[in-house]
Design a protein around this motif. Structure first.
Motif, short mmCIF file in Angstrom:
data_model
loop_
_atom_site.label_atom_id
_atom_site.label_comp_id
_atom_site.label_asym_id
_atom_site.label_seq_id
_atom_site.Cartn_x
_atom_site.Cartn_y
_atom_site.Cartn_z
N TYR A 33 -23.73 26.67 14.45
CA TYR A 33 -24.40 25.40 14.23
C TYR A 33 -24.09 24.83 12.85
CZ TYR A 33 -27.23 27.01 18.20
OH TYR A 33 -27.66 27.48 19.41
N LEU A 34 -23.60 25.69 11.95
CA LEU A 34 -23.29 25.24 10.59
C LEU A 34 -21.94 24.54 10.50
CD1 LEU A 34 -24.54 28.32 8.51
CD2 LEU A 34 -25.78 26.22 9.09
N LYS A 35 -21.21 24.51 11.60
CA LYS A 35 -19.92 23.83 11.61
C LYS A 35 -20.14 22.35 11.88
CE LYS A 35 -17.41 27.95 13.21
NZ LYS A 35 -16.56 28.54 14.27
N ASN A 36 -20.49 21.63 10.83
CA ASN A 36 -20.75 20.19 10.97
C ASN A 36 -20.44 19.50 9.65
OD1 ASN A 36 -23.35 19.82 9.31
ND2 ASN A 36 -23.88 21.55 10.64
N PRO A 37 -20.26 18.18 9.66
CA PRO A 37 -19.83 17.46 8.45
C PRO A 37 -20.82 17.55 7.29
CG PRO A 37 -20.45 15.93 10.22
CD PRO A 37 -20.35 17.29 10.83
N PHE A 38 -22.10 17.72 7.59
CA PHE A 38 -23.09 17.78 6.53
C PHE A 38 -22.95 19.07 5.72
CE2 PHE A 38 -25.41 15.33 9.95
CZ PHE A 38 -25.15 14.09 9.37
N VAL A 39 -22.77 20.18 6.39
CA VAL A 39 -22.60 21.46 5.69
C VAL A 39 -21.28 21.48 4.93
CG1 VAL A 39 -22.34 23.95 5.98
CG2 VAL A 39 -24.09 22.73 7.28
N GLN A 59 -29.12 24.80 0.36
CA GLN A 59 -30.04 25.74 1.00
C GLN A 59 -30.91 25.04 2.04
OE1 GLN A 59 -31.77 29.05 -1.72
NE2 GLN A 59 -31.27 27.37 -3.12
N LEU A 60 -31.40 23.85 1.70
CA LEU A 60 -32.29 23.13 2.62
C LEU A 60 -31.57 22.72 3.90
CD1 LEU A 60 -34.11 20.96 -0.05
CD2 LEU A 60 -35.20 22.64 1.45
N ILE A 61 -30.33 22.24 3.78
CA ILE A 61 -29.59 21.84 4.97
C ILE A 61 -29.31 23.05 5.85
CG2 ILE A 61 -27.38 20.93 5.81
CD1 ILE A 61 -27.35 19.06 3.41
N GLY A 68 -16.79 14.07 -10.95
CA GLY A 68 -17.99 14.53 -10.27
C GLY A 68 -18.71 13.40 -9.56
N LEU A 69 -18.77 12.23 -10.21
CA LEU A 69 -19.43 11.08 -9.60
C LEU A 69 -18.72 10.68 -8.32
CD1 LEU A 69 -21.61 8.89 -9.76
CD2 LEU A 69 -20.00 7.51 -11.11
N ALA A 70 -17.38 10.68 -8.35
CA ALA A 70 -16.60 10.30 -7.15
C ALA A 70 -16.84 11.29 -6.02
CB ALA A 70 -15.12 10.25 -7.50
N ILE A 71 -16.89 12.59 -6.35
CA ILE A 71 -17.14 13.60 -5.31
C ILE A 71 -18.55 13.45 -4.75
CG2 ILE A 71 -17.42 16.08 -4.90
CD1 ILE A 71 -15.21 16.56 -6.97
N HIS A 72 -19.52 13.26 -5.63
CA HIS A 72 -20.91 13.17 -5.19
C HIS A 72 -21.14 11.96 -4.30
CE1 HIS A 72 -25.13 14.21 -5.36
NE2 HIS A 72 -25.44 12.98 -5.70
N ILE A 73 -20.68 10.80 -4.74
CA ILE A 73 -20.84 9.59 -3.93
C ILE A 73 -20.05 9.72 -2.63
CG2 ILE A 73 -20.31 7.13 -3.81
CD1 ILE A 73 -21.03 6.91 -6.73
N GLY A 74 -18.87 10.36 -2.71
CA GLY A 74 -18.08 10.57 -1.49
C GLY A 74 -18.81 11.43 -0.48
N VAL A 75 -19.50 12.47 -0.97
CA VAL A 75 -20.26 13.34 -0.07
C VAL A 75 -21.42 12.57 0.57
CG1 VAL A 75 -21.82 15.33 0.00
CG2 VAL A 75 -19.64 15.51 -1.20
N LEU A 76 -22.16 11.80 -0.24
CA LEU A 76 -23.27 11.02 0.31
C LEU A 76 -22.78 9.98 1.32
CD1 LEU A 76 -25.54 10.44 -2.84
CD2 LEU A 76 -25.79 12.14 -1.03
N LEU A 77 -21.65 9.34 1.03
CA LEU A 77 -21.09 8.37 1.98
C LEU A 77 -20.64 9.06 3.27
CD1 LEU A 77 -18.99 6.02 -0.34
CD2 LEU A 77 -21.10 5.47 0.88
N SER A 78 -20.12 10.29 3.14
CA SER A 78 -19.72 11.02 4.34
C SER A 78 -20.95 11.36 5.18
CB SER A 78 -18.96 12.31 3.97
OG SER A 78 -19.82 13.28 3.42
N PHE A 79 -22.07 11.66 4.51
CA PHE A 79 -23.33 11.90 5.23
C PHE A 79 -23.75 10.65 6.01
CE2 PHE A 79 -25.36 15.43 2.38
CZ PHE A 79 -24.31 16.27 2.72
N PHE A 132 -31.91 17.91 10.16
CA PHE A 132 -32.53 17.52 11.43
C PHE A 132 -31.71 16.47 12.18
CE2 PHE A 132 -36.77 19.29 10.08
CZ PHE A 132 -36.95 20.08 11.20
N VAL A 133 -30.99 15.62 11.47
CA VAL A 133 -30.15 14.62 12.14
C VAL A 133 -29.09 15.33 12.97
CG1 VAL A 133 -28.41 12.83 11.78
CG2 VAL A 133 -30.54 12.76 10.48
N TRP A 134 -28.47 16.37 12.41
CA TRP A 134 -27.47 17.13 13.15
C TRP A 134 -28.11 17.84 14.34
CZ3 TRP A 134 -22.77 17.81 14.60
CH2 TRP A 134 -22.34 19.03 15.11
N LEU A 135 -29.27 18.44 14.13
CA LEU A 135 -29.96 19.14 15.22
C LEU A 135 -30.36 18.16 16.32
CD1 LEU A 135 -32.24 21.59 13.19
CD2 LEU A 135 -30.20 22.17 14.52
N ALA A 136 -30.87 16.99 15.93
CA ALA A 136 -31.29 16.00 16.93
C ALA A 136 -30.12 15.58 17.80
CB ALA A 136 -31.90 14.78 16.22
#
Length: 483
Positions: A107-113, A151-153, A392-403, A459-463
């Motif tokens: 279940y951890l094989k998803n774009p969020f993880v 950890q939370l995800i 770091g800012l580019a990576i962080h914003i890129g991760v949030l945009l991917s979410f 929860f979005v992935w689980l839903a």
């Protein structure tokens, strides 16, 4: 004589009790009240650990619940209550890994993880940033910057893989938010207590009492976090009320929405209003009903124009605070923009920033007097920029945009269970709202908003997975069942 008879005889029992009493007395004498407190708490700790390893999800809910008031406890004690969240999460992770079925790791094989792993690896590598002044500052700051998130995800996906858990999560969130709102109302209408007053007198009054009026903070870290959190739960309750629920439930959600709206207003946090405004636009887009989206845009536009170009509600202090957020010449905004210009010059030759923990409160604690420690970042993204640089800012914003992109795609493909889809839209829209408003405040990196946001992503992935395993149910049938 058998062992049972030996230990059952009253002289031996009396001797054992006496020895234990002497030992406890010695410990208390040597350690004062701290030792006594530890001894009193020890049985409860043992009981909790036994229960945790039987049911690890209890630890995740404990971290969620404690996140609502952990930061505010600094007003009552100097104990490191913030580290309690780390302890809850770490113990829960250990308990989970010790007994989880390995098949669940798929279940951890998803774009969020994947996305949060990239960011966490980068954050860990920041420990060797040559500009970093303190490894201790990195340790304290990286928790909210990355470790809580991953950890939370992961724990949400592994432990709460049941639709009932999503409803439980929402209920826990709403209940704690209501209690926080009620406490905030108490502060406004009946006054703050002794410890809160001491906190204000120690310097917090500069940002929490404006023009003689209190910016309500409840038992959160500050008014900014409180206001954003109230706007967050307001948005979620409002979206849930639009779903296929019973009429009584709709009324309850509408009542809660009105209550949380007023709580958001009395916080005096101007950036908080962008949580529901941006979140509701995301929700309207997710409905795929572009006529309603157009109407929603018109309504938001009208509200903007009322605040920007009229004097409606000018006699109300809370409305005045919200109206000032629309003013590009607002002194507070100008100070922030000036600070960002300073950061731009400083970071021009530092592509990886000054190191995680070098700015803000941790910077003031571990590297006082430095440029990053003494220059306010205000925004979450400016903080990330200052500490990890443009890379770091580019990576962080890129991760949030991917979410955000992944969340939109997943929810667009949820078509079997309208009720489940509604809950997914609510928590996802809330995540986007908090991410958007974090430009003005650092809410996404603080409890409870950060905890709620990254559990929501799990929860979005689980839903999405639950929806794919559900037989299609028509919205009409659900509406008939709810009525």
């Amino acid at each position: 004589m058998t062992a049972g008879k030996l230990y059952g005889s009253w002289p031996v029992q009396l001797m054992l009790i006496s020895l234990v009493a002497i030992a406890l007395g010695f410990i208390v004498a040597k350690t004062d009240l701290v030792g006594a407190g530890v001894l009193i708490a020890l049985p409860f700790v043992v009981i909790y650990l036994v229960m945790l390893f039987k049911n690890p999800k209890m630890g995740l809910y404990a971290a969620l619940s404690f996140g609502f008031f952990a930061n505010g406890m600094i007003r009552y004690s100097t104990a490191p209550f913030g580290l309690s969240i780390d302890i809850f999460l770490l113990l829960t992770l250990i308990a989970t890994l010790s007994q989880i079925d390995k098949r669940k790791f798929k279940y951890l094989k998803n774009p969020f993880v994947y996305g949060i792993t990239v960011w966490t690896v980068f954050a860990v590598m920041e420990l060797i940033n040559p500009e970093s002044r303190s490894s201790a500052a990195w340790f304290y700051s990286v928790r909210g910057t990355a470790l809580y998130m991953i950890q939370l995800i992961i724990l949400t996906i592994l432990l709460l893989n049941d639709p009932k858990e999503l409803k439980k999560f929402l209920n826990v969130w709403i209940i704690w938010s209501f209690i926080a709102g009620a406490w905030g109302m108490k502060q406004l209408y009946f006054g703050v207590n002794h410890y809160e007053q001491m906190w204000l007198d120690a310097g917090a009054y500069k940002t929490h009492i404006l023009f003689g009026r209190l910016r309500v903070f409840s038992f959160y870290s500050d008014a900014g976090q409180f206001g954003a959190a109230m706007g967050h739960i307001l948005l979620v309750c409002l979206i849930l009320s639009f779903g296929p629920v019973k009429y009584k439930q709709k009324l309850l959600y509408w009542g809660l929405s009105a209550f949380f709206f007023w709580c958001m207003a009395i916080s005096g946090t101007r950036g908080a209003m962008f949580v529901p405004l941006s979140g509701i636009m995301v929700y309207l887009f997710l409905t795929k009903n572009f006529k309603i989206l157009a109407i929603g845009c018109m309504v938001v536009g009208i509200l903007f124009c009322l605040l920007k170009f009229t004097n409606v509600g000018a006699g109300n202090y809370q409305v005045q605070r919200m109206r000032s957020a629309m003013d590009p010449n607002d002194p507070s905004l100008q100070v922030r923009l000036d600070n960002q210009k300073k950061f731009k010059v400083y970071l021009a030759t530092r592509p990886f920033g000054g190191g995680i923990g070098s700015a803000g409160s941790w910077g003031q604690r571990f590297s006082p007097g430095t440029f990053l420690a003494e220059t306010p970042t205000d925004s979450w993204y400016v903080k990330i920029w200052a500490e990890t640089g443009i890379v770091g800012l580019a990576i962080h914003i890129g991760v949030l945009l991917s979410f955000i992109i992944a969340g939109v795609i997943l929810i667009f493909n949820m078509n079997n269970d309208p009720g489940l889809r509604q809950m997914a839209m609510a928590i996802f829209s809330g995540f986007v709202g908090i991410a958007f408003s974090s430009y003005s405040n650092q809410v996404i990196g603080q409890a409870p908003s950060g905890i709620v946001c990254f559990m929501s992503i799990g929860f979005v992935w689980l839903a999405y997975r639950w929806d794919k395993n559900t037989k299609p149910r028509s919205p009409q049938l659900l509406t008939e069942q709810a009525s």
